[in-house]
Structures are given as structure tokens and as C-alpha cells.
Motif scaffolding. Structure first.
Motif, PDB file in Angstrom:
ATOM      1  N   ALA A 110      41.183  39.080  38.471  1.00 47.15           N
ATOM      2  CA  ALA A 110      40.928  39.357  37.058  1.00 47.15           C
ATOM      3  C   ALA A 110      42.121  40.111  36.492  1.00 47.15           C
ATOM      4  O   ALA A 110      42.576  41.093  37.084  1.00 47.15           O
ATOM      5  CB  ALA A 110      39.652  40.175  36.892  1.00 47.15           C
ATOM      6  N   ILE A 159      43.475  42.130  33.201  1.00 44.30           N
ATOM      7  CA  ILE A 159      43.063  42.790  31.961  1.00 44.30           C
ATOM      8  C   ILE A 159      44.309  43.179  31.183  1.00 44.30           C
ATOM      9  O   ILE A 159      45.156  43.921  31.677  1.00 44.30           O
ATOM     10  CB  ILE A 159      42.219  44.041  32.269  1.00 44.30           C
ATOM     11  CG1 ILE A 159      40.997  43.651  33.090  1.00 44.30           C
ATOM     12  CG2 ILE A 159      41.816  44.759  30.984  1.00 44.30           C
ATOM     13  CD1 ILE A 159      40.333  44.830  33.775  1.00 44.30           C
ATOM     14  N   VAL A 206      35.372  40.846  35.706  1.00 46.95           N
ATOM     15  CA  VAL A 206      36.085  41.935  36.378  1.00 46.95           C
ATOM     16  C   VAL A 206      35.312  42.426  37.598  1.00 46.95           C
ATOM     17  O   VAL A 206      35.887  42.635  38.670  1.00 46.95           O
ATOM     18  CB  VAL A 206      36.354  43.091  35.393  1.00 46.95           C
ATOM     19  CG1 VAL A 206      36.980  44.286  36.107  1.00 46.95           C
ATOM     20  CG2 VAL A 206      37.274  42.618  34.263  1.00 46.95           C
ATOM     21  N   VAL A 230      42.188  43.167  40.830  1.00 47.25           N
ATOM     22  CA  VAL A 230      42.354  43.340  39.390  1.00 47.25           C
ATOM     23  C   VAL A 230      43.803  43.731  39.091  1.00 47.25           C
ATOM     24  O   VAL A 230      44.404  44.523  39.823  1.00 47.25           O
ATOM     25  CB  VAL A 230      41.410  44.446  38.849  1.00 47.25           C
ATOM     26  CG1 VAL A 230      41.660  44.721  37.371  1.00 47.25           C
ATOM     27  CG2 VAL A 230      39.949  44.076  39.099  1.00 47.25           C
TER      28      VAL A 230
END
Length: 199
Positions: A4, A6, A72, A78
Motif C-alpha cells: 500500500a 500512501i 492499508v 506500506v
């Protein structure tokens, strides 16, 4: 494996998203080297700003925000990238993590990165971002990546080197492998002093 990414950039195009893309490509390449198949999902916080604000006051996420949170929390790793405003992460970036259950990310590897107008804000990664992710009990990759405006037009090799090292570490954490040890790229201070004495 699921990765994920971000990005809390506010403009389009965004230097924050550009850095996120570079980190993602490097991490996917490193994971590919160890034989791991990776699917990547991007979470653009700019598109969720109103939903995050509404969730902060109502306690209920919209369908779009719930999907982003699920992306997430279900990921194996991440990459989190924020612009730096007033010597810290953006309010939008912090608010997104505030609406995630504080035990939902425990043990998850994360690579932290940031962009800013000047190199003077680079320590925000260590005094703001890293402590937040440690509080969430995530496993933070040792190398963080900060790119100032001047860096984009500067020595491309330096940015590429930092991105590569950070991606190596995230890939190792996601694949449960030892983190590779990279010799320091900065000449030790004692050697710098010795060189000055000779001249």
C-alpha cells in the motif's frame, strides 16, 4: 504480497506522489529480485480529504475512506510519503492515521519518506514521522528518504542511492529477510579532518 502506497501530496502533479512512485518502483524491483509477486495499491489522501474530516467528527467512514483503510490494513508493507509543512507532516497525513484503529497496523513494515521546499526540514522524518509510526507499533525501515525541491534538479545519483537503500530495507522486512548492510556513503569525520591537516 500487497504493498500500500500512501501519498499526501496536495497538488497535481505532486512532488510527493513523484517520490512515492520512485520508491514504489524500487521496492517492487527489489521484491521481484527475491521472487515475490507484488500487487500495489495507491491511496491518494488528497481525494479523501473531505471524507477524513467527516469521519473525524462523525466517527463513521465513507465507503471510499473505508476502502482506503482496508487497503492499508490488509497490506504486507506500506510506503508513506508526506509533504512537510511547518517542520512536520501535513495535517491530512496525520488525520488519515488518526481514523485507523490504533492496533490495525501493528508489526506492519513501513518505509517513510517526505518532500519539502528546503533541506532544513529533513529531520521532520526523525522527530515527527518515525515516532508516529513507532507509536502505531509498525516496523519502520531504518532508512528514511527526504527530497527537497533543489534535490530534484541536483545530483540524481544521490536520490537514486537513498531510494534504493530504503527499498532494499522495506523489501527485506516484507520478505522476512535480514536487512542488507550498506557501507556508509559519507566519509567519516576523522578522515575528513585528516585530509584537512594534510593540505
Amino acid at each position: 504480497m500487497k504493498l500500500a502506497v500512501i501519498s499526501a501530496g496536495l497538488s497535481r502533479p505532486s512532488s510527493t506522489r513523484l517520490l512515492a512512485d520512485r520508491l514504489t518502483a524500487a521496492a517492487v524491483a527489489k521484491l521481484d529480485d527475491v521472487g515475490a509477486e507484488v500487487s500495489v495499491d495507491f491511496v491518494e489522501l488528497r481525494d479523501l480529504a473531505v471524507d477524513i474530516a467527516k469521519n473525524m467528527v462523525s466517527g463513521f467512514p465513507s465507503a471510499q475512506l473505508r476502502a482506503a483503510i482496508d487497503t492499508v490494513t490488509a497490506a504486507d508493507g506500506v510506503i508513506a510519503v508526506s509533504p512537510i509543512f511547518t517542520a512536520s507532516y501535513s495535517g491530512l497525513f496525520k488525520s488519515f492515521f488518526d481514523v485507523i484503529e490504533d492496533t490495525a497496523l501493528v508489526g506492519k513494515p513501513v518505509l517513510i519518506a517526505a518532500t519539502g521546499g528546503t533541506g532544513r526540514h529533513s529531520l521532520a522524518l526523525e522527530h515527527a514521522l518515525r515516532p508516529m509510526f513507532v507509536y502505531l507499533r509498525m516496523v519502520v525501515a531504518p532508512t528514511s528518504v527526504y527530497v527537497a525541491t533543489d534535490d530534484w534538479g541536483g545530483t540524481e545519483q544521490d536520490i537514486t542511492s537513498r531510494i534504493g537503500r530504503a527499498a532494499d530495507e522495506l523489501a527485506a522486512l516484507m520478505a522476512n529477510k535480514p536487512i542488507p548492510v550498506v557501507p556508509p556513503s559519507v566519509l567519516p569525520f576523522e578522515q575528513q579532518l585528516a585530509a584537512l591537516r594534510k593540505s
